[in-house]
Enzyme design. Sequence first.
Site, PDB file in Angstrom:
ATOM      1  N   GLY A 274       0.978  -1.275   0.180  1.00 22.57           N
ATOM      2  CA  GLY A 274      -0.038  -0.066  -0.255  1.00 22.57           C
ATOM      3  C   GLY A 274       0.451   1.612   0.083  1.00 22.57           C
ATOM      4  O   GLY A 274       1.606   1.867  -1.447  1.00 22.57           O
ATOM      5  N   CYS A 275       1.063   1.488   0.824  1.00 23.29           N
ATOM      6  CA  CYS A 275       1.681   3.220   1.582  1.00 23.29           C
ATOM      7  C   CYS A 275       3.654   3.249   0.767  1.00 23.29           C
ATOM      8  O   CYS A 275       4.063   3.929   0.134  1.00 23.29           O
ATOM      9  CB  CYS A 275       2.172   3.573   2.513  1.00 23.29           C
ATOM     10  SG  CYS A 275      -0.038   4.087   3.376  1.00 23.29           S
ATOM     11  N   ILE A 276       4.257   1.768   0.728  1.00 21.18           N
ATOM     12  CA  ILE A 276       4.894   2.120   0.652  1.00 21.18           C
ATOM     13  C   ILE A 276       5.457   1.908  -1.182  1.00 21.18           C
ATOM     14  O   ILE A 276       6.196   3.138  -1.477  1.00 21.18           O
ATOM     15  CB  ILE A 276       5.724   0.176   0.970  1.00 21.18           C
ATOM     16  CG1 ILE A 276       6.062   0.463   2.291  1.00 21.18           C
ATOM     17  CG2 ILE A 276       7.545   0.348   0.987  1.00 21.18           C
ATOM     18  CD1 ILE A 276       6.528   1.788   3.198  1.00 21.18           C
TER      19      ILE A 276
END
Length: 209
Positions: free
Chosen positions: A154-156
């Site tokens: 997701g955020c990475i």
Amino acid sequence: MRGGDRPARSPAPGQGVNPFDGTLPFGERPALILIDLMRAYFEPGADLYMGSRDCLDSAARVLSAARAAGLPVVHTRVAFGAGGLDGGLFYRKVPPLRRLAGPLGELMPEVAPADGEVVIVKQYASAFFGTTLASTLTALRVDTLLITGVSTSGCIRASAVDAVQHGFVPVVVRQAVGDRDPGPHEANLFDIQAKYGEVWDEEEVLRRL
């Protein structure tokens, strides 16, 4: 071994020459970002609990080395206004985001920000989207972004893609990122290395710093 000095990866049998064997050089002015290392991911029973603290421990070691080397350090966390209006459709799609108010939204003490370290509050997956991260890094003349945190799929990944699109070399620290399942974790590290940035082992990063 530097990322730009690595041997090309061998293609899978029957695939011929591997077209995804490019590398990006580790620059002269790196910064470290720790993405969303909040209690929600490490608290047993929480909806976002990952079941392991390994990536947190690795990120703490990288943070210590970055501070010793005098690198700029940026932290991110997720927070929403009343009713989650600033989270838009993302807030509606992912119900666990509603639990980030209160203690679950706190950054873990192992990677707590020090005085003078930037803390960016974000509402979406990428640490760049709707934040001042790009302008902050540009003002610091940063050329390489060491990426740690959660979650890999997701955020990475979103932050690594946006980093290269903003002109920063993304170097994801393999042991310092994590996900709730090894499948998407490994698949996204594979894609980041193939198309968007570099994936380095913690040991390589610590040697470099």
